[in-house]
Design a protein around this motif. Sequence first.
Motif, PDB file in Angstrom:
ATOM      1  N   VAL A 120       0.785  -1.270   0.173  1.00 44.64           N
ATOM      2  CA  VAL A 120      -0.096   0.067   0.023  1.00 44.64           C
ATOM      3  C   VAL A 120       0.843   1.178  -0.201  1.00 44.64           C
ATOM      4  O   VAL A 120       0.700   2.308  -0.723  1.00 44.64           O
ATOM      5  CB  VAL A 120      -0.868  -0.062   1.060  1.00 44.64           C
ATOM      6  CG1 VAL A 120      -1.583   1.172   1.568  1.00 44.64           C
ATOM      7  CG2 VAL A 120      -2.147  -0.923   1.132  1.00 44.64           C
ATOM      8  N   ALA A 121       1.989   1.181   0.793  1.00 43.30           N
ATOM      9  CA  ALA A 121       2.929   2.299   0.926  1.00 43.30           C
ATOM     10  C   ALA A 121       3.328   2.724  -0.390  1.00 43.30           C
ATOM     11  O   ALA A 121       3.671   3.816  -0.727  1.00 43.30           O
ATOM     12  CB  ALA A 121       3.857   1.969   2.073  1.00 43.30           C
ATOM     13  N   VAL A 122       4.080   1.706  -1.263  1.00 43.78           N
ATOM     14  CA  VAL A 122       4.694   1.828  -2.329  1.00 43.78           C
ATOM     15  C   VAL A 122       3.740   2.361  -3.550  1.00 43.78           C
ATOM     16  O   VAL A 122       4.045   2.953  -4.480  1.00 43.78           O
ATOM     17  CB  VAL A 122       5.754   0.857  -2.669  1.00 43.78           C
ATOM     18  CG1 VAL A 122       6.761   0.786  -1.556  1.00 43.78           C
ATOM     19  CG2 VAL A 122       5.162  -0.489  -2.845  1.00 43.78           C
ATOM     20  N   LEU A 123       2.668   1.919  -3.589  1.00 44.45           N
ATOM     21  CA  LEU A 123       1.736   2.136  -4.602  1.00 44.45           C
ATOM     22  C   LEU A 123       0.906   3.189  -4.390  1.00 44.45           C
ATOM     23  O   LEU A 123       0.129   3.796  -5.230  1.00 44.45           O
ATOM     24  CB  LEU A 123       0.668   0.820  -4.736  1.00 44.45           C
ATOM     25  CG  LEU A 123       1.498  -0.364  -5.340  1.00 44.45           C
ATOM     26  CD1 LEU A 123       0.452  -1.519  -5.589  1.00 44.45           C
ATOM     27  CD2 LEU A 123       2.284  -0.019  -6.735  1.00 44.45           C
ATOM     28  N   LEU A 124       0.690   3.823  -3.243  1.00 44.36           N
ATOM     29  CA  LEU A 124      -0.086   5.023  -2.752  1.00 44.36           C
ATOM     30  C   LEU A 124       0.085   6.163  -3.581  1.00 44.36           C
ATOM     31  O   LEU A 124      -0.811   6.783  -4.089  1.00 44.36           O
ATOM     32  CB  LEU A 124      -0.053   5.139  -1.184  1.00 44.36           C
ATOM     33  CG  LEU A 124      -1.206   6.263  -0.872  1.00 44.36           C
ATOM     34  CD1 LEU A 124      -2.447   5.876  -1.059  1.00 44.36           C
ATOM     35  CD2 LEU A 124      -0.750   6.490   0.898  1.00 44.36           C
ATOM     36  N   PRO A 125       1.591   6.619  -3.797  1.00 43.61           N
ATOM     37  CA  PRO A 125       1.808   7.661  -4.358  1.00 43.61           C
ATOM     38  C   PRO A 125       0.991   7.823  -5.892  1.00 43.61           C
ATOM     39  O   PRO A 125       0.524   8.847  -6.423  1.00 43.61           O
ATOM     40  CB  PRO A 125       3.131   7.808  -4.379  1.00 43.61           C
ATOM     41  CG  PRO A 125       3.456   7.037  -3.361  1.00 43.61           C
ATOM     42  CD  PRO A 125       2.690   6.031  -3.022  1.00 43.61           C
ATOM     43  N   GLY A 126       1.189   6.489  -6.527  1.00 42.50           N
ATOM     44  CA  GLY A 126       0.523   6.435  -8.073  1.00 42.50           C
ATOM     45  C   GLY A 126      -0.905   6.904  -7.671  1.00 42.50           C
ATOM     46  O   GLY A 126      -1.597   7.315  -8.557  1.00 42.50           O
ATOM     47  N   ALA A 127      -1.678   6.028  -6.827  1.00 43.63           N
ATOM     48  CA  ALA A 127      -3.006   5.978  -6.747  1.00 43.63           C
ATOM     49  C   ALA A 127      -3.245   7.493  -6.337  1.00 43.63           C
ATOM     50  O   ALA A 127      -4.611   8.004  -6.906  1.00 43.63           O
ATOM     51  CB  ALA A 127      -3.540   5.201  -5.576  1.00 43.63           C
ATOM     52  N   VAL A 128      -2.556   8.219  -5.484  1.00 45.58           N
ATOM     53  CA  VAL A 128      -2.734   9.654  -5.406  1.00 45.58           C
ATOM     54  C   VAL A 128      -2.844  10.511  -6.360  1.00 45.58           C
ATOM     55  O   VAL A 128      -3.529  11.272  -6.597  1.00 45.58           O
ATOM     56  CB  VAL A 128      -2.032  10.145  -4.011  1.00 45.58           C
ATOM     57  CG1 VAL A 128      -2.321  11.448  -4.082  1.00 45.58           C
ATOM     58  CG2 VAL A 128      -2.322   9.363  -2.756  1.00 45.58           C
ATOM     59  N   ALA A 129      -1.688  10.312  -7.198  1.00 45.98           N
ATOM     60  CA  ALA A 129      -1.593  10.991  -8.393  1.00 45.98           C
ATOM     61  C   ALA A 129      -2.721  10.769  -9.202  1.00 45.98           C
ATOM     62  O   ALA A 129      -3.130  11.960  -9.976  1.00 45.98           O
ATOM     63  CB  ALA A 129      -0.156  10.979  -8.920  1.00 45.98           C
ATOM     64  N   TYR A 130      -3.001   9.534  -9.623  1.00 48.75           N
ATOM     65  CA  TYR A 130      -4.152   9.429 -10.507  1.00 48.75           C
ATOM     66  C   TYR A 130      -5.360  10.073 -10.161  1.00 48.75           C
ATOM     67  O   TYR A 130      -6.229  10.560 -10.655  1.00 48.75           O
ATOM     68  CB  TYR A 130      -4.532   7.695 -10.718  1.00 48.75           C
ATOM     69  CG  TYR A 130      -5.069   7.382 -12.056  1.00 48.75           C
ATOM     70  CD1 TYR A 130      -5.024   7.643 -13.241  1.00 48.75           C
ATOM     71  CD2 TYR A 130      -6.750   7.125 -11.449  1.00 48.75           C
ATOM     72  CE1 TYR A 130      -5.767   7.271 -14.293  1.00 48.75           C
ATOM     73  CE2 TYR A 130      -7.583   6.931 -12.523  1.00 48.75           C
ATOM     74  CZ  TYR A 130      -7.288   7.012 -13.886  1.00 48.75           C
ATOM     75  OH  TYR A 130      -8.204   6.739 -14.806  1.00 48.75           O
ATOM     76  N   GLY A 131      -5.853   9.800  -8.729  1.00 46.79           N
ATOM     77  CA  GLY A 131      -7.079  10.286  -8.237  1.00 46.79           C
ATOM     78  C   GLY A 131      -7.081  11.925  -8.163  1.00 46.79           C
ATOM     79  O   GLY A 131      -7.932  12.383  -8.533  1.00 46.79           O
ATOM     80  N   VAL A 132      -5.948  12.534  -8.048  1.00 50.00           N
ATOM     81  CA  VAL A 132      -5.847  13.839  -8.423  1.00 50.00           C
ATOM     82  C   VAL A 132      -6.034  14.245  -9.546  1.00 50.00           C
ATOM     83  O   VAL A 132      -6.938  15.531 -10.117  1.00 50.00           O
ATOM     84  CB  VAL A 132      -4.466  14.540  -7.974  1.00 50.00           C
ATOM     85  CG1 VAL A 132      -4.587  15.944  -8.238  1.00 50.00           C
ATOM     86  CG2 VAL A 132      -4.223  14.488  -6.210  1.00 50.00           C
ATOM     87  N   TRP A 133      -5.614  13.854 -10.648  1.00 52.57           N
ATOM     88  CA  TRP A 133      -5.839  13.817 -12.072  1.00 52.57           C
ATOM     89  C   TRP A 133      -7.010  13.765 -12.330  1.00 52.57           C
ATOM     90  O   TRP A 133      -7.859  14.512 -13.017  1.00 52.57           O
ATOM     91  CB  TRP A 133      -4.796  13.207 -12.924  1.00 52.57           C
ATOM     92  CG  TRP A 133      -5.473  13.055 -14.483  1.00 52.57           C
ATOM     93  CD1 TRP A 133      -4.919  14.304 -15.330  1.00 52.57           C
ATOM     94  CD2 TRP A 133      -6.099  12.278 -15.146  1.00 52.57           C
ATOM     95  NE1 TRP A 133      -5.447  13.813 -16.618  1.00 52.57           N
ATOM     96  CE2 TRP A 133      -6.085  12.710 -16.468  1.00 52.57           C
ATOM     97  CE3 TRP A 133      -6.764  10.953 -14.797  1.00 52.57           C
ATOM     98  CZ2 TRP A 133      -6.799  12.056 -17.533  1.00 52.57           C
ATOM     99  CZ3 TRP A 133      -7.758  10.557 -15.869  1.00 52.57           C
ATOM    100  CH2 TRP A 133      -7.505  10.941 -17.136  1.00 52.57           C
TER     101      TRP A 133
END
Length: 550
Positions: free
Chosen positions: A217-230
Amino acid sequence: MSTESATAAGTTATTRTNGTASTFLVWLRSYRGVHYVILAVAALFLLYESRHQGLFYDDWDFVDGANTNLFAPHVGHWSTVPMVLYLAVRTVFGLDSFLPFAVMVIVAQLGLATIIWRIMLKVGVAPWIATTASALICFLGAGGENILWAFQVGFMGAAALALLVMLLLMRERFGVWEIIGVVVLSILALATSGTSLPVLAGAAVVGIVYRGFWRTVAVLLPGAVAYGVWYVIVELHSTGNAYHASGLFQYLTQAPNYILGMLADGSGKVVGIAALGAVGFGLMVIWAIYRLPKASKRWTAAYACLVAAILFAALTAYSRLNLDVPTSGRYVFLTTVLMLPMAMLALTAVQTRVGLPLIGSVVVVALLVGYNFTQLLPVLQGRASAVAETKQEFAATASLIRSGASLDPSAKPAPRFAPQVSVRDIQRMVDNGWMHPGSFDAAAMLTVRAALDVTITSADAPNTTAGCTWLPDGSNSVDLGSGATIKAPGSTQIQYVLTEGTTVSNPITGTLASGWNRLKTTHGNVRVVGTANTVLLCGSRHELTSPGQG
């Protein structure tokens, strides 16, 4: 140095050289050496074939300069990475040579082939079976729509980046650099195309098994956040994708057949026999479910890729339900890549259990590679024809611009294979020095004229329909002269050509509104060659002739 010393040194150097050459030959004959030879042969073949290719359809969305928003979605996909690549290639190399674009998409395709090869080796597929199967991705005729279409660098590149994330999560050592790699690659994958979403979901399954839930979760969270913001800032405020399922009812009633068609019928396209492909897909899934309780940890990636294939089919069923058939080549390409580890793992298990010679399994896979290669060539030839047609139409348009002809800047002169490119776009590309149009023939100029000069507008009903003629739906050949009044029962697509003497343009598709329409031209003679519904022709001259006559 004495003669004896010099001789001894020379002998040592020769021995070392011979040893290096011998080691290289041994490596070359190994499955690893053969894999890289396959990649090299594929690269040379694709580079050779690229000489007839060029920019096609969606490519023009990224190179014509009209869209300067790097974060704008393309049919629902976050496409910043391919946009940047296109703009960089256009700025440095221009648009006259397709080679820089070809290199870009070839790297994505062959990168995908070698990444899935590594995953197959990690899950326990017999090395020679995995190596032969990797050649399938290099020459996958069933997925030929992706191959040498530069735009698909996003489609394939996103999947390749996401599969690299999966490989990193499987490494024995998982330190700082691996963590950085997962974070960066997952964000890049998401910013390349939505095809990364199901593959990253599969990578998350691998991560949970290999690294634990919270670390994954920790290593994939930044990507998930970036995609969510976009998604929240950009995608939700865009015009959206007009091809998605109209609602939950349509999805629930039509998506299952779409998903099964993509996976089972798509497998049929790969093997060349629909029933055999469907049976093979079914047996693979049954075997995977049967072995799941006793599956070893190393098999996780094969299961994760299979899940990713199913998720990809489900997401595509929602987003493209009203656009494509499920066995479109670009979809078959990715589902084949993702199902390959499980399929080859099952083949390895059966071959080992039954005690069949390894060469038998390798030959079976090699036959699939050979069959797909024969299917790939017509796909590339067909696109080469479309590219040549578009180049000539652009050249004819540029000639009209140079001549000072009065043209509507927003008109689209090449509607068949570059429908989004306007006269204004072509002028901008020429003026900026990105494009230097070549020669064109009379048919190309007539096609541009057909696109620019033929208009379809609403019209009043004629005073009488006594001289009108019903034109049945389907293929037809009806000369209208400079135009005619046409009544359509509803919104109706119509195909027409422009003729001038013995020269005939390529077919143009237009849309009649419900009711009366006026179709007219200021140049040549309009000939209707097909309608989607039965329509009523009135006015001007019109002669019904059998299809194919002229």
